[in-house]
Write a protein that holds these residues in place. Structure first.
Motif, PDB file in Angstrom:
ATOM      1  N   PRO A 196      -7.433  -2.190   8.614  1.00  0.00           N
ATOM      2  CA  PRO A 196      -6.193  -1.538   9.023  1.00  0.00           C
ATOM      3  C   PRO A 196      -6.454  -0.343   9.936  1.00  0.00           C
ATOM      4  O   PRO A 196      -7.542   0.236   9.948  1.00  0.00           O
ATOM      5  CB  PRO A 196      -5.586  -1.081   7.696  1.00  0.00           C
ATOM      6  CG  PRO A 196      -6.758  -0.896   6.794  1.00  0.00           C
ATOM      7  CD  PRO A 196      -7.739  -1.961   7.199  1.00  0.00           C
ATOM      8  N   TYR A 253       0.504   3.389   9.247  1.00  0.00           N
ATOM      9  CA  TYR A 253      -0.427   2.316   8.892  1.00  0.00           C
ATOM     10  C   TYR A 253       0.022   1.026   9.551  1.00  0.00           C
ATOM     11  O   TYR A 253       1.219   0.744   9.615  1.00  0.00           O
ATOM     12  CB  TYR A 253      -0.407   2.151   7.374  1.00  0.00           C
ATOM     13  CG  TYR A 253      -1.257   1.051   6.801  1.00  0.00           C
ATOM     14  CD1 TYR A 253      -2.444   1.342   6.163  1.00  0.00           C
ATOM     15  CD2 TYR A 253      -0.854  -0.273   6.862  1.00  0.00           C
ATOM     16  CE1 TYR A 253      -3.223   0.336   5.607  1.00  0.00           C
ATOM     17  CE2 TYR A 253      -1.629  -1.289   6.313  1.00  0.00           C
ATOM     18  CZ  TYR A 253      -2.806  -0.972   5.684  1.00  0.00           C
ATOM     19  OH  TYR A 253      -3.578  -1.963   5.132  1.00  0.00           O
ATOM     20  N   SER A 258       0.492   5.909   0.060  1.00  0.00           N
ATOM     21  CA  SER A 258      -0.396   7.030   0.341  1.00  0.00           C
ATOM     22  C   SER A 258      -0.014   8.229  -0.509  1.00  0.00           C
ATOM     23  O   SER A 258       1.164   8.480  -0.769  1.00  0.00           O
ATOM     24  CB  SER A 258      -0.310   7.416   1.826  1.00  0.00           C
ATOM     25  OG  SER A 258      -1.137   8.523   2.104  1.00  0.00           O
ATOM     26  N   ALA A 304       0.968  -5.000   2.975  1.00  0.00           N
ATOM     27  CA  ALA A 304      -0.018  -5.173   4.043  1.00  0.00           C
ATOM     28  C   ALA A 304      -0.116  -6.641   4.446  1.00  0.00           C
ATOM     29  O   ALA A 304      -0.200  -6.961   5.632  1.00  0.00           O
ATOM     30  CB  ALA A 304      -1.381  -4.658   3.599  1.00  0.00           C
ATOM     31  N   THR A 362      -3.662   3.566  -1.310  1.00  0.00           N
ATOM     32  CA  THR A 362      -3.861   2.592  -2.370  1.00  0.00           C
ATOM     33  C   THR A 362      -3.334   1.226  -1.949  1.00  0.00           C
ATOM     34  O   THR A 362      -2.201   1.122  -1.469  1.00  0.00           O
ATOM     35  CB  THR A 362      -3.135   3.037  -3.652  1.00  0.00           C
ATOM     36  OG1 THR A 362      -3.624   4.330  -4.035  1.00  0.00           O
ATOM     37  CG2 THR A 362      -3.341   2.053  -4.777  1.00  0.00           C
ATOM     38  N   HIS A 363      -4.165   0.194  -2.114  1.00  0.00           N
ATOM     39  CA  HIS A 363      -3.744  -1.193  -1.919  1.00  0.00           C
ATOM     40  C   HIS A 363      -3.627  -1.839  -3.285  1.00  0.00           C
ATOM     41  O   HIS A 363      -4.527  -1.711  -4.108  1.00  0.00           O
ATOM     42  CB  HIS A 363      -4.769  -1.977  -1.079  1.00  0.00           C
ATOM     43  CG  HIS A 363      -4.755  -1.601   0.353  1.00  0.00           C
ATOM     44  ND1 HIS A 363      -5.483  -0.558   0.867  1.00  0.00           N
ATOM     45  CD2 HIS A 363      -4.071  -2.127   1.398  1.00  0.00           C
ATOM     46  CE1 HIS A 363      -5.270  -0.474   2.161  1.00  0.00           C
ATOM     47  NE2 HIS A 363      -4.422  -1.408   2.516  1.00  0.00           N
ATOM     48  N   SER A 364      -2.524  -2.510  -3.545  1.00  0.00           N
ATOM     49  CA  SER A 364      -2.284  -3.182  -4.813  1.00  0.00           C
ATOM     50  C   SER A 364      -2.062  -4.670  -4.571  1.00  0.00           C
ATOM     51  O   SER A 364      -1.604  -5.067  -3.494  1.00  0.00           O
ATOM     52  CB  SER A 364      -1.049  -2.605  -5.502  1.00  0.00           C
ATOM     53  OG  SER A 364      -1.218  -1.229  -5.733  1.00  0.00           O
ATOM     54  N   MET A 395       0.827  -1.147   0.000  1.00  0.00           N
ATOM     55  CA  MET A 395       0.000   0.000   0.000  1.00  0.00           C
ATOM     56  C   MET A 395       0.881   1.221   0.000  1.00  0.00           C
ATOM     57  O   MET A 395       2.059   1.152   0.316  1.00  0.00           O
ATOM     58  CB  MET A 395      -0.989  -0.056   1.154  1.00  0.00           C
ATOM     59  CG  MET A 395      -0.549   0.457   2.501  1.00  0.00           C
ATOM     60  SD  MET A 395       0.631  -0.319   3.490  1.00  0.00           S
ATOM     61  CE  MET A 395       0.419  -1.857   3.921  1.00  0.00           C
ATOM     62  N   SER A 418      -1.577  -3.101   9.454  1.00  0.00           N
ATOM     63  CA  SER A 418      -2.651  -3.933   8.896  1.00  0.00           C
ATOM     64  C   SER A 418      -3.425  -4.687   9.960  1.00  0.00           C
ATOM     65  O   SER A 418      -4.619  -4.939   9.803  1.00  0.00           O
ATOM     66  CB  SER A 418      -2.080  -4.935   7.887  1.00  0.00           C
ATOM     67  OG  SER A 418      -1.092  -5.738   8.496  1.00  0.00           O
TER      68      SER A 418
END
Length: 97
Positions: A73, A24, A3, A57, A93-95, A1, A26
């Protein structure tokens, strides 16, 4: 992830919170599907990371086929001393890799 910066108004320096101020972690998985074993990247608050560079994460450490993990999270944002009041907007963003 990762930001983006969080901004308000015109995005001047006083209206911007940079990603290095976004923390952050998780936590553990709330639920999973499939045969996969998932390892959280930041299991506890003590493992929190700043999002100024891409972070992981969760990792799938075993299993095959279709798998999924759900988590909730925690995010902590440090407000700079010179920040102006307002509604700040940014994107975490989570990829999937």
């Amino acid at each position: 992830m990762s930001s983006s910066a969080f901004t308000t108004g015109g995005g001047t320096p006083e209206e911007t919170i940079l990603p290095n101020l976004v923390e952050y972690w998780s936590g553990g998985a709330i639920s999973t599907t499939g045969t996969g074993t998932f390892e959280p990247g930041q299991p506890t608050q003590a493992d929190a990371v700043v999002l100024n560079v891409p972070r992981v994460a969760f990792s799938k450490t075993s299993g095959s086929g279709n798998n999924s993990a759900t988590w909730a999270p925690d995010i902590r944002i440090t407000i700079p001393g010179g920040a102006v009041g307002g509604t700040y907007t940014g994107v975490i963003t989570h990829s999937v890799a």
